[in-house]
Design an enzyme around this catalytic site. Structure first.
Site, PDB file in Angstrom:
ATOM      1  N   GLY A  92      79.781  35.270 -70.606  1.00 50.10           N
ATOM      2  CA  GLY A  92      81.174  35.499 -70.252  1.00 50.10           C
ATOM      3  C   GLY A  92      81.592  36.906 -70.620  1.00 50.10           C
ATOM      4  N   SER A  93      82.855  37.080 -70.865  1.00 50.57           N
ATOM      5  CA  SER A  93      83.388  38.412 -71.131  1.00 50.57           C
ATOM      6  C   SER A  93      83.030  38.875 -72.536  1.00 50.57           C
ATOM      7  CB  SER A  93      84.913  38.419 -70.966  1.00 50.57           C
ATOM      8  OG  SER A  93      85.532  37.713 -72.037  1.00 50.57           O
ATOM      9  N   THR A  94      82.987  40.190 -72.703  1.00 49.45           N
ATOM     10  CA  THR A  94      82.697  40.767 -74.013  1.00 49.45           C
ATOM     11  C   THR A  94      83.776  40.400 -75.020  1.00 49.45           C
ATOM     12  OG1 THR A  94      81.462  42.575 -73.000  1.00 49.45           O
ATOM     13  CG2 THR A  94      82.300  42.945 -75.234  1.00 49.45           C
ATOM     14  N   GLU A  95      85.018  40.360 -74.566  1.00 53.38           N
ATOM     15  CA  GLU A  95      86.124  39.993 -75.458  1.00 53.38           C
ATOM     16  C   GLU A  95      85.930  38.597 -76.044  1.00 53.38           C
ATOM     17  OE1 GLU A  95      90.956  39.112 -75.211  1.00 53.38           O
ATOM     18  OE2 GLU A  95      89.887  39.875 -73.463  1.00 53.38           O
TER      19      GLU A  95
ATOM     20  N   LYS B 211      79.630  23.345 -72.462  1.00 58.69           N
ATOM     21  CA  LYS B 211      80.979  23.427 -71.903  1.00 58.69           C
ATOM     22  C   LYS B 211      80.946  24.299 -70.652  1.00 58.69           C
ATOM     23  CE  LYS B 211      84.522  26.172 -72.459  1.00 58.69           C
ATOM     24  NZ  LYS B 211      85.181  26.100 -71.117  1.00 58.69           N
TER      25      LYS B 211
ATOM     26  N   CYS C 138      78.231  40.050 -63.318  1.00 56.24           N
ATOM     27  CA  CYS C 138      78.192  40.932 -64.484  1.00 56.24           C
ATOM     28  C   CYS C 138      77.286  42.136 -64.265  1.00 56.24           C
ATOM     29  CB  CYS C 138      77.765  40.154 -65.727  1.00 56.24           C
ATOM     30  SG  CYS C 138      76.235  39.231 -65.530  1.00 56.24           S
TER      31      CYS C 138
ATOM     32  N   GLY D 102      83.096  36.989 -76.137  1.00 58.33           N
ATOM     33  CA  GLY D 102      81.865  37.033 -76.924  1.00 58.33           C
ATOM     34  C   GLY D 102      82.109  37.419 -78.369  1.00 58.33           C
TER      35      GLY D 102
ATOM     36  N   GLU E 100      75.416  36.825 -73.302  1.00 56.92           N
ATOM     37  CA  GLU E 100      75.225  37.598 -72.071  1.00 56.92           C
ATOM     38  C   GLU E 100      76.624  37.940 -71.593  1.00 56.92           C
ATOM     39  OE1 GLU E 100      75.337  38.887 -68.651  1.00 56.92           O
ATOM     40  OE2 GLU E 100      74.818  36.866 -67.945  1.00 56.92           O
TER      41      GLU E 100
ATOM     42  N   GLU F  84      85.289  46.846 -66.941  1.00 54.59           N
ATOM     43  CA  GLU F  84      84.736  45.890 -65.993  1.00 54.59           C
ATOM     44  C   GLU F  84      85.884  45.241 -65.212  1.00 54.59           C
ATOM     45  OE1 GLU F  84      81.315  42.495 -65.971  1.00 54.59           O
ATOM     46  OE2 GLU F  84      82.836  42.332 -67.542  1.00 54.59           O
TER      47      GLU F  84
END
Length: 496
Positions: free
Chosen positions: A244-247, A191, A300, A249, A266, A397
């Site tokens: 992508g973002s930690t959130e 995706k 990132c 993830g 990542e 970030e």
């Protein structure tokens, strides 16, 4: 639709296509019948549309990937996989200008970086990973059980993998995942980000032309909800790889628990740059500027927290601020552009809110700080000084061209490392000094997956890329990436 005048006819023709899903080697209409507008962030104008998939489309793509994994792809010998991947790389290079233009107009990145960095890099990644197909064998073992034994290990593909990529580096992030998965013998349901699906769709076409069998690489475009969530939770997917973002993830990880699929992540970063007074200050200042202002800070690993020794602080900051004021900001396809827009109106508002909050919390605006113009999503390269822990701009970030700068004195290395490590992230870092004793001591103390010395970037296919702490799980690039797409099987034969 109106296109940038620099676009080639090939790029325009692709933009004008009614883009569909790629499932089992065929272009397929989405079950929803819906389409998403694709925006040029340099103008805010619609330049194309893409299919908007749903969970039913993910089911079809997973089924196609499973058939390919258990059928034709498994039967192809490693050397033939290498030949296919090398042909894929050749096609990338043959269509390099078109791919670079599509990447630039879709992501906003200046064309020169797309052409000389991203396109060159993904061809190299294919060749590097393609070289591993014949080399990923197992081992024999001398065991101590009673009797006579023959024992060995096999390295096998993990199976069907779901891959979810971000909008900041659509080409790079796609190939960082596709190449090791193909080399390992996996099949893929990918995706792309909803904002930037164009180059993934184009390389999907080139993969088929290169000889990648139908069903090995499937592309389902659309939003994280429902497409990304369906991929992460799907019982027919054996591994999910996300950038992508930690959130997000965290949500991917939670969704993957249903069948305990393997997960690699990542994620975000708040990378420290540490400049000692004996460093080449001119080179350090140039690298700092490049790191945080490249691609409008939407990286990132961007060096967003700057620590400069008090004896060098004024010199470095004047050089960085001068560069910030002189950078040519413009549309990615305009000749001479050095920094393009951020990706969207939403990202523009996010970045400018952070700049405002930093000043409200006591930071000093040293350069930039404002939006540029009213067409497209442009932010001035921005430098904030007097930042400190507890400020949102320091801790979080931003993903924009915003540098937070701080002084340090003649403190010991332990204290400096503790400050640099005082973050939930641990992706990248850089150290600037001529003293190798100091450099290696700092490198051993920084909690980061990547430590660069006298540079902030080391973009080579052989080097593992990934982070500590909340910057992710696993590594991309290098043989570490191959390991993420394989399982190790132990075989023990009792001979007597």
């Amino acid at each position: 639709m109106t296109y940038h005048p620099a676009l080639s006819e090939a790029a325009k023709a692709f933009l004008k296509c009614e883009h569909q899903l790629l499932i089992d080697g065929n272009k397929v209409e989405p079950s929803s019948g819906k389409r998403t507008d694709i925006i040029d962030p340099g103008t805010g104008n619609v330049i194309s549309t893409a299919a908007e998939a749903n969970s039913a489309d993910v089911d079809k793509a997973v089924a196609a990937a499973r058939r390919a994994f258990e059928g034709p792809w498994r039967q192809i010998k490693p050397a033939e996989r290498t030949r296919i991947m090398f042909r894929f790389a050749e096609l990338i290079e043959e269509h390099a200008d078109e791919l670079a233009e599509l990447e630039s107009i879709n992501s906003g990145k200046p064309l020169v970086f797309c052409r000389n960095g991203d396109v060159v890099g993904i061809a190299e990644m294919l060749r590097y990973m393609g070289g591993w197909t014949t080399k990923m064998g197992g081992d024999t073992h001398n065991i101590s059980l009673p009797g006579e034994w023959h024992t060995y290990t096999l390295r096998e593909p993990v199976g069907v993998v779901g891959q979810i990529i971000p909008w900041n580096f659509p080409l790079n992030m796609a190939m960082w995942k596709i190449a090791p998965a193909l080399a390992a013998g996996c099949t893929i349901v990918m995706k792309p980000a909803v904002q930037t699906p164009l180059t993934a769709l184009r390389i999907g076409e080139l993969a088929l032309e290169a000889g990648v069998p139908p069903g090995v690489l499937n592309l389902v475009t659309g939003r994280g909800d429902p497409v990304g969530e369906a991929i992460a939770a799907h019982p027919g997917i054996d591994k999910v790889a996300f950038t992508g973002s930690t959130e997000v993830g965290r949500r991917i990880t939670q969704a993957a628990t249903g069948n305990l699929k393997r997960v690699s992540l990542e994620l975000g970063g708040k990378s420290p740059v540490i400049i000692f007074p004996d460093a080449d200050l001119e080179a350090a200042a140039a690298a700092v500027s490049s790191s945080i202002f490249f691609h409008a800070g939407q990286v990132c690993a961007a060096g967003s927290r700057l620590y400069v020794h008090e004896r060098a602080f004024d010199q470095v900051m004047e050089a960085v601020a001068k560069r910030a004021r002189e950078i040519r900001v413009g549309h990615g396809l305009d000749q001479g552009t050095e920094m393009g827009p951020v990706i969207s109106q939403q990202q523009l508002e996010r970045v400018t809110r952070y700049i405002q909050s930093g000043q409200e919390e006591g930071a000093t605006l040293f350069a930039g700080g404002n939006r540029i113009g009213d067409q497209g999503y442009f932010v001035q390269p921005t430098v904030l000084t007097d930042t400190k822990p507890g400020m949102a701009v320091h801790d979080e970030e931003i993903f924009g061209p915003v540098l937070c700068a701080m002084k340090f004195g003649d403190d010991d290395i332990e204290q400096l490392a503790a400050s640099a490590n005082a973050s939930p992230y641990g992706l990248a870092s850089s150290i600037w000094t001529r003293d190798l004793n100091v450099a290696h001591k700092m490198a051993s103390r920084l909690q980061a997956g990547i430590v660069n010395i006298n540079t902030h970037s080391s973009p080579d296919a052989t080097l593992p890329y990934g982070g500590y702490k909340q910057s992710g799980w696993g590594r991309e690039r290098g043989f570490d990436a191959i390991e993420m797409y394989t399982e190790v099987k132990a075989v023990a034969v009792k001979l007597s």
